[in-house]
Write a protein that holds these residues in place. Structure first.
Motif, mmCIF file in Angstrom:
data_model
loop_
_atom_site.group_PDB
_atom_site.id
_atom_site.type_symbol
_atom_site.label_atom_id
_atom_site.label_comp_id
_atom_site.label_asym_id
_atom_site.label_seq_id
_atom_site.Cartn_x
_atom_site.Cartn_y
_atom_site.Cartn_z
ATOM 1 N N GLY A 61 0.816 -1.204 0.000
ATOM 2 C CA GLY A 61 0.000 0.000 0.000
ATOM 3 C C GLY A 61 0.845 1.246 0.000
ATOM 4 N N LEU A 62 0.179 2.359 0.266
ATOM 5 C CA LEU A 62 0.832 3.662 0.324
ATOM 6 C C LEU A 62 1.091 4.014 1.787
ATOM 7 N N VAL A 63 2.311 4.399 2.088
ATOM 8 C CA VAL A 63 2.680 4.737 3.456
ATOM 9 C C VAL A 63 3.627 5.931 3.433
ATOM 10 N N GLN A 64 3.563 6.741 4.466
ATOM 11 C CA GLN A 64 4.455 7.893 4.559
ATOM 12 C C GLN A 64 5.849 7.464 4.999
ATOM 13 N N PRO A 65 6.853 8.239 4.666
ATOM 14 C CA PRO A 65 8.207 7.939 5.165
ATOM 15 C C PRO A 65 8.202 7.817 6.680
ATOM 16 N N GLY A 66 8.917 6.812 7.159
ATOM 17 C CA GLY A 66 8.942 6.543 8.580
ATOM 18 C C GLY A 66 7.861 5.586 9.043
ATOM 19 N N GLY A 67 6.928 5.282 8.182
ATOM 20 C CA GLY A 67 5.823 4.398 8.537
ATOM 21 C C GLY A 67 6.183 2.930 8.435
ATOM 22 N N SER A 68 5.170 2.085 8.659
ATOM 23 C CA SER A 68 5.371 0.641 8.681
ATOM 24 C C SER A 68 4.310 -0.066 7.853
ATOM 25 N N LEU A 69 4.676 -1.222 7.367
ATOM 26 C CA LEU A 69 3.749 -2.117 6.684
ATOM 27 C C LEU A 69 4.163 -3.539 7.000
ATOM 28 N N ARG A 70 3.180 -4.440 6.962
ATOM 29 C CA ARG A 70 3.509 -5.855 7.074
ATOM 30 C C ARG A 70 2.993 -6.578 5.841
ATOM 31 N N LEU A 71 3.904 -7.195 5.128
ATOM 32 C CA LEU A 71 3.538 -7.984 3.960
ATOM 33 C C LEU A 71 3.358 -9.443 4.364
ATOM 34 N N SER A 72 2.431 -10.103 3.696
ATOM 35 C CA SER A 72 2.194 -11.526 3.920
ATOM 36 C C SER A 72 2.408 -12.296 2.626
ATOM 37 N N CYS A 73 2.878 -13.504 2.770
ATOM 38 C CA CYS A 73 3.070 -14.414 1.634
ATOM 39 C C CYS A 73 2.461 -15.746 2.043
ATOM 40 N N THR A 74 1.342 -16.088 1.451
ATOM 41 C CA THR A 74 0.630 -17.307 1.811
ATOM 42 C C THR A 74 0.699 -18.301 0.665
ATOM 43 N N ALA A 75 1.006 -19.538 1.026
ATOM 44 C CA ALA A 75 1.158 -20.584 0.021
ATOM 45 C C ALA A 75 -0.049 -21.506 0.007
ATOM 46 N N SER A 76 -0.338 -22.027 -1.167
ATOM 47 C CA SER A 76 -1.324 -23.090 -1.302
ATOM 48 C C SER A 76 -0.739 -24.136 -2.239
ATOM 49 N N GLY A 77 -1.082 -25.391 -1.981
ATOM 50 C CA GLY A 77 -0.590 -26.469 -2.821
ATOM 51 C C GLY A 77 0.742 -27.047 -2.376
ATOM 52 N N PHE A 78 1.371 -26.422 -1.392
ATOM 53 C CA PHE A 78 2.615 -26.955 -0.842
ATOM 54 C C PHE A 78 2.858 -26.292 0.501
ATOM 55 N N SER A 79 3.788 -26.863 1.254
ATOM 56 C CA SER A 79 4.091 -26.329 2.577
ATOM 57 C C SER A 79 5.327 -25.436 2.532
ATOM 58 N N LEU A 80 5.149 -24.213 3.001
ATOM 59 C CA LEU A 80 6.283 -23.291 3.056
ATOM 60 C C LEU A 80 7.380 -23.800 3.979
ATOM 61 N N ALA A 81 7.010 -24.680 4.900
ATOM 62 C CA ALA A 81 7.985 -25.183 5.870
ATOM 63 C C ALA A 81 9.095 -25.985 5.199
ATOM 64 N N ASN A 82 8.865 -26.425 3.983
ATOM 65 C CA ASN A 82 9.857 -27.242 3.281
ATOM 66 C C ASN A 82 10.728 -26.454 2.318
ATOM 67 N N TYR A 83 10.513 -25.141 2.303
ATOM 68 C CA TYR A 83 11.218 -24.310 1.329
ATOM 69 C C TYR A 83 11.885 -23.112 1.989
ATOM 70 N N ASN A 84 12.967 -22.693 1.387
ATOM 71 C CA ASN A 84 13.510 -21.390 1.727
ATOM 72 C C ASN A 84 12.588 -20.342 1.089
ATOM 73 N N ILE A 85 12.197 -19.359 1.869
ATOM 74 C CA ILE A 85 11.315 -18.314 1.367
ATOM 75 C C ILE A 85 12.090 -17.010 1.299
ATOM 76 N N GLY A 86 12.043 -16.405 0.141
ATOM 77 C CA GLY A 86 12.719 -15.135 -0.052
ATOM 78 C C GLY A 86 11.740 -14.031 -0.376
ATOM 79 N N TRP A 87 12.047 -12.842 0.096
ATOM 80 C CA TRP A 87 11.338 -11.631 -0.308
ATOM 81 C C TRP A 87 12.269 -10.852 -1.232
ATOM 82 N N PHE A 88 11.724 -10.419 -2.351
ATOM 83 C CA PHE A 88 12.457 -9.632 -3.325
ATOM 84 C C PHE A 88 11.671 -8.368 -3.620
#
Length: 123
Positions: free
Chosen positions: A10-37
């Protein structure tokens, strides 16, 4: 069907915060290295952070160290990226990816990608 879905941008002012989520379906994230790019206009996709599947060890790009935190919730099959003290230069489309990379920050080494979520830091 294997799928990764990012949300929370979303849109946020400088100094602000956001939390991004990455949800998987069809496989378990626990078995993979997860990267944010992230990918800013006119720039290459760059690694932001990653979390290892076995021990939960984390890695961060120097540009975000101390401001971003990656975490995971196995029960929800979700990985989060908490972003604080956001700056103009953090503006980009943020992607999560799953794979078994030998080097966490190289995008080509990941198998699955989400569609991305826009983060805009502006006053």
């Amino acid at each position: 069907e294997v799928q990764l879905v990012e949300s929370g941008g979303g849109l946020v002012q400088p100094g602000g915060s956001l939390r991004l989520s990455c949800t998987a379906s069809g496989f378990s994230l626990a078995n993979y290295n997860i990267g944010w790019f992230r990918e800013a206009p006119g720039k290459k996709r760059e690694g932001v952070s990653s979390i290892h599947p076995s021990d939960g060890s984390t890695s961060y790009a120097n540009a975000v160290k101390g401001r971003f935190t990656i975490s995971r919730d196995h029960a929800k099959n979700t990985v989060y990226l908490q972003m604080t003290s956001l700056r103009h230069e953090d503006t980009a489309v943020y992607y999560c990816a799953a794979g078994h990379p030998s080097i966490w920050a190289i995008p080509d080494l990941y198998d699955y990608w989400g569609q991305g979520t826009q983060v805009t830091v502006s006053s």
